[in-house]
Design a protein around this motif. Structure first.
Motif, PDB file in Angstrom:
ATOM      1  N   PHE A 169       0.773  -1.228   0.145  1.00  0.00           N
ATOM      2  CA  PHE A 169       0.134   0.069   0.178  1.00  0.00           C
ATOM      3  C   PHE A 169       0.919   1.321  -0.015  1.00  0.00           C
ATOM      4  O   PHE A 169       0.618   2.188  -0.726  1.00  0.00           O
ATOM      5  N   ILE A 170       1.894   1.207   0.677  1.00  0.00           N
ATOM      6  CA  ILE A 170       2.843   2.392   0.860  1.00  0.00           C
ATOM      7  C   ILE A 170       3.676   2.449  -0.638  1.00  0.00           C
ATOM      8  O   ILE A 170       4.046   3.572  -1.067  1.00  0.00           O
ATOM      9  N   LYS A 171       3.966   1.422  -1.285  1.00  0.00           N
ATOM     10  CA  LYS A 171       4.395   1.446  -2.675  1.00  0.00           C
ATOM     11  C   LYS A 171       3.566   2.139  -3.541  1.00  0.00           C
ATOM     12  O   LYS A 171       4.081   3.129  -4.274  1.00  0.00           O
ATOM     13  N   LYS A 172       2.255   1.974  -3.659  1.00  0.00           N
ATOM     14  CA  LYS A 172       1.208   2.286  -4.332  1.00  0.00           C
ATOM     15  C   LYS A 172       0.966   3.964  -3.838  1.00  0.00           C
ATOM     16  O   LYS A 172       0.792   4.717  -4.862  1.00  0.00           O
ATOM     17  N   PHE A 173       1.060   4.204  -2.715  1.00  0.00           N
ATOM     18  CA  PHE A 173       0.551   5.540  -2.219  1.00  0.00           C
ATOM     19  C   PHE A 173       1.821   5.827  -1.260  1.00  0.00           C
ATOM     20  O   PHE A 173       1.852   5.815  -0.007  1.00  0.00           O
TER      21      PHE A 173
END
Length: 215
Positions: free
Chosen positions: A59-63
């Motif tokens: 999720f942190i890679k995406k956002f």
């Protein structure tokens, strides 16, 4: 004392040092108004890993982390008093689930880009406040157009009237009892003064009915 060395964006070494591990919950602000909530045994180490790119969460890679906004930090030990870390985590998660869109939140346990139906069900188990706290913060204009609020106010107003009526009824009963006793005393004195027979005990019901005749 603990220490660790990271490389910055230009591959320059950055040395970090801290004295103790502090457990707690960290809330990271991500891109597009998303949040990531981490339950960690070492806040300092976790923040360093985030800052220097040593965290692998879908999720942190995406956002990506929004470094313009500082993280929210909730300590599990303050002034020597410890708070159970899992309980603290649930409380923090509960707060953000009630104030943010749930689809915009990921945690230590649920950090994938997308959540399965089972994940969502488990994830939302702690998402309800026991009371509707946030409704207190509605503006007067919002309350005026809120049918639920209007009905609630009507119910509470009715209950307040009933409560007031019960209190008034109690006062009337108390006063009535005082007047009955006064009437009994005066009637007793009157009978005695005029040589009339005085029963050992006047019937309360009869006295009460007699008193009511003079009301």
């Amino acid at each position: 004392m603990r220490s660790i060395t990271y490389l910055d964006s230009k591959n320059n070494p950055v040395h970090k040092q801290w004295s103790s591990d502090y457990a707690g919950v960290v809330v990271l602000h991500l891109a597009e108004n998303n949040l990531y909530i981490e339950r960690t045994a070492d806040i300092f180490k976790f923040l360093c890993d985030v800052r220097y790119g040593h965290i692998n969460k879908g999720f942190i890679k995406k956002f990506p982390v929004n470094f313009k906004k500082k993280p929210e930090i909730f300590m599990a030990k303050i002034d020597g008093v410890s708070i159970d870390l899992k309980t603290l985590f649930k409380s923090v998660l509960n707060h953000y689930q009630n104030t943010f869109l749930e689809s915009h939140i990921r945690t230590s346990d649920y950090h994938g880009e997308e959540l399965t139906a089972t994940d969502l069900q488990n994830f939302s188990m702690n998402s309800n406040y026991p009371e509707d706290f946030m409704s207190i913060w509605k503006t007067d204009k919002e309350n005026e157009s809120d049918d639920k609020f209007r009905k609630q106010q009507e119910i509470l107003a009715t209950e307040e009237k009933r409560k007031k009526q019960r209190e008034q009824d109690k006062l009337v009963m108390k006063k009535e009892s005082e007047l009955i006793k006064k009437f009994q005393k005066e009637m007793h004195a009157f009978k005695k003064q005029n040589g009339m027979p005085i029963p050992k005990k006047d019937k309360a019901l009869g006295d009460k009915l007699l008193w009511k005749m003079y009301k």
